[in-house]
Design an enzyme around this catalytic site. Structure first.
Site, mmCIF file in Angstrom:
data_model
loop_
_atom_site.group_PDB
_atom_site.id
_atom_site.type_symbol
_atom_site.label_atom_id
_atom_site.label_comp_id
_atom_site.label_asym_id
_atom_site.label_seq_id
_atom_site.Cartn_x
_atom_site.Cartn_y
_atom_site.Cartn_z
ATOM 1 N N THR A 205 36.514 10.374 16.643
ATOM 2 C CA THR A 205 36.551 9.124 17.579
ATOM 3 C C THR A 205 36.368 8.084 16.981
ATOM 4 O OG1 THR A 205 34.445 9.809 18.320
ATOM 5 C CG2 THR A 205 36.240 10.811 19.694
ATOM 6 N N HIS A 423 56.433 36.884 28.708
ATOM 7 C CA HIS A 423 55.032 36.296 28.974
ATOM 8 C C HIS A 423 54.922 34.643 29.016
ATOM 9 C CE1 HIS A 423 50.661 36.591 28.014
ATOM 10 N NE2 HIS A 423 50.957 35.584 27.571
ATOM 11 N N GLU A 424 55.837 34.160 28.064
ATOM 12 C CA GLU A 424 55.619 32.770 27.911
ATOM 13 C C GLU A 424 56.543 32.032 29.315
ATOM 14 O OE1 GLU A 424 53.995 31.320 26.150
ATOM 15 O OE2 GLU A 424 53.306 32.931 24.817
ATOM 16 N N HIS A 427 54.168 31.948 32.063
ATOM 17 C CA HIS A 427 53.362 30.890 31.850
ATOM 18 C C HIS A 427 53.937 29.702 32.493
ATOM 19 C CE1 HIS A 427 49.647 32.575 30.182
ATOM 20 N NE2 HIS A 427 50.531 32.838 28.938
#
Length: 602
Positions: A205, A423-424, A427
């Site tokens: 950061t 599967h994707e 999602h």
């Protein structure tokens, strides 16, 4: 020093070679014959030639003797007696050849050569030994010296102009710069500048960059050292290095001492093995003493960085030591855009590149991630023989930095590709229907890491906290892939293991951390104090086995409800599921625009 050692070795080897050659060339291979035997051979007429000089004679025999040799050296003592005997031998043997040669003697420089070689050899060897011993002494004497680096190169100095996405952090540190530039302004009002500033934040950061910017703005010496550089296995070395660091700092007033990863030396005392006498704790004690040892306005500012403030010793954080804490967090959208401006300097960008859009596509990216993103984009553009970096290269690099490189060469069976596609797609549909915080950015069945594919989400906005409904949405999205497998193919696979871990983790945190249970509202089951061996070895549960069983039941209820919800979503959108899966099998990758189009057409 290493080159010198190698050179010395070859010098010694060369000198030894010269000695051996000199010895071999100077030594005569002709054997010596005793004078009595020489006379016997002379009397029997076996000697054919005699070469006589001042000291000895070289004879040649007609018939070999003594191991087959025909040439010998004979050392004589009485030259007159030898001449008398040779005259007698010549009268009896007319074929005998007698030669007299003048002895020129050995050149003076050749006679001194062995001595000179030995002197040179001894000198080189002695010089080598002395340097070795001095090097060892120097190392021993410098073992307790500080390893801090003094930043003096003008070209490497940073300023606040090099730091973006940290507006409030820079404002906090500008006070330190003002004190180093004009301390009288504060001293007149009786103000005491903080002795130490602790920079806290995730890796990448910009904590180190901020510390360098403070030194660059104030134009003062900048000592940089890592916390691990203090700690050694030998007792007392760390404390000695701390003392030496502050001694050098006092010689360069005013100055900044930056200690990176201070948790390596500033860990809570009594939290590890070794009690209060181990080397790390002695080093910490010395650091505490030194921070109290110099005057309030002596001009030494200590800046330290860590991403683990929870394990630091409380004595470090009290007023008078690190009495100011600056949190350097993930940059927001505006901060990321400002960081992109800095890291895109010197890189030709295409007309389609919009830094504001890139900032929105990179949530939770640190400054280091953004720098890596632009570097990867430039590399990708160069590989494609482009003159400018376009949005396509940048977007591809975003996925590479955030997720990892795609493994297009991996051989995948047709059934696994079909399983991954559904599967994707599950999602993606769950995200489209259930999520109120994210949108589908890309769906892919190209293997990446250990996963067979991935679905990338783009958040609508940066978020600092989540509601109960949003956490339940995350669980629904995580379970969307397994639900799609079960509904479309009639079986489930191991491909959802990571999704299940994520869903279970979110559900459990909802109960034990956030008090979101319906039957145990507002109760937090955080882990209790650390065990005896300290924070290094974790925690113990602060609730009974009965309560643990109840927590498990609540977690199961959340997961079951989410799974039923996502199954209903998939069943309602079964046509879209097949459409997206088939498109993935054909193209392997679907971007946001095409996904939205497929969703509308089905």
């Amino acid at each position: 020093m290493k080159k010198f050692k190698n050179l010395s070795f070859y010098i010694i080897l060369f000198v030894i070679f010269l000695i051996v050659v000199t010895y071999l060339t100077s030594s005569n291979p002709i054997p010596t014959l005793p004078y009595s035997q020489f006379m016997e051979q002379l009397q029997i007429g076996n000697v054919s030639e005699i070469t006589i000089d001042e000291y000895d004679a070289i004879i040649n025999l007609n018939n070999p003797i003594l191991d087959g040799n025909t040439e010998f050296i004979v050392v004589y003592g009485d030259e007159a007696l030898l001449e008398e005997q040779l005259i007698t031998a010549k009268e009896s043997n007319q074929n005998l050849v007698i030669k007299f040669v003048a002895n020129e003697g050995t050149p003076w420089w050749l006679s001194l050569l062995p001595t000179l070689i030995m002197i040179i050899l001894f000198g080189v060897f002695w010089f080598f030994i002395i340097k070795q011993s001095q090097g060892g002494n120097n190392k021993a004497m410098s073992f307790g010296k500080s390893k801090a680096k003094l930043l003096t190169d003008e070209d490497k100095k940073k300023t606040f102009a090099d730091v973006a996405g940290a507006v409030e952090e820079k404002e906090e540190l500008e006070e330190v710069v003002e004190f180093l530039k004009a301390p009288e302004k504060f001293l007149k009002l009786g103000a005491r500048i903080p002795k130490g500033v602790l920079l806290v934040g995730p890796p990448g950061t910009g904590k180190t960059l901020l510390a360098k910017a403070v030194a660059g703005e104030a134009n003062v010496p900048f000592f940089s050292i890592s916390g691990s550089d203090f700690v050694e296995m030998f007792v007392g070395v760390g404390a000695s290095r701390v003392r030496d660091l502050f001694t050098n700092a006092k010689k360069n007033l005013p100055c900044i001492v930056f200690i990176d990863e201070i948790d390596a030396v500033g860990r809570h005392r009594g939290a590890g093995l070794g009690g209060g006498n181990d080397e790390r704790e002695q080093t910490l004690n010395q650091l505490l003493v030194e921070m109290d040892g110099f005057g309030n306005n002596e001009g030494i500012i200590i800046i330290a960085a860590t991403n683990r403030p929870d394990i630091l010793d409380p004595a470090l954080l009290r007023p008078g030591r690190f009495d100011r804490r600056v949190t350097v967090n993930y940059p927001d959208t505006k901060g990321r855009e400002a960081i992109l401006v800095i890291h895109s300097k010197g890189k030709p960008l295409g007309e389609d590149v919009n830094l504001e859009n890139i900032a929105k596509l990179t949530p939770m990216f640190t400054g280091a991630d953004i720098e890596n993103l632009m570097n990867e984009s430039a590399i990708l553009a160069a590989r494609r023989n482009l003159e400018k970096i376009t949005m396509a290269e940048i977007k591809e690099s975003i996925f590479k930095v955030a997720i990892g490189p795609e493994k297009k060469s991996r051989v995948v069976s047709d059934y696994e590709r079909k399983l991954t596609a559904y599967h994707e797609a599950g999602h993606a549909i769950a995200t489209k229907i259930a999520s109120t915080t994210s949108k589908v950015d890309r769906v892919s069945i190209i293997p990446i890491g250990q996963a067979g594919g991935y679905t990338s989400f783009r958040p609508n906005e940066d978020k600092s906290f989540y509601t109960k409904k949003q956490l339940e949405e995350q669980i629904i999205i995580s379970l969307g892939g397994r639900a799609a497998e079960e509904i479309a193919l009639g079986e489930i696979s191991t491909g959802a293991s990571n999704d299940l871990q994520q869903a279970n983790s979110v559900a459990r945190n909802m109960i034990i951390k956030y008090g979101m249970s319906d039957s145990m509202k507002n109760i937090v089951f955080e882990q209790s104090d650390e065990v005896f061996l300290g924070k290094d070895y974790g925690h113990v549960k602060g609730y009974s086995e009965k309560m643990a069983s109840k927590i498990d039941d609540e977690v199961k209820i959340i997961l079951d409800n989410a799974y039923e919800t996502v199954k209903n979503i998939i069943n309602d959108k079964i046509d879209i599921l097949h459409s997206i899966a088939n498109t993935l099998l054909e193209k392997e990758k679907i971007e946001e625009e095409e996904f939205e189009q497929l969703f509308q057409e089905a």
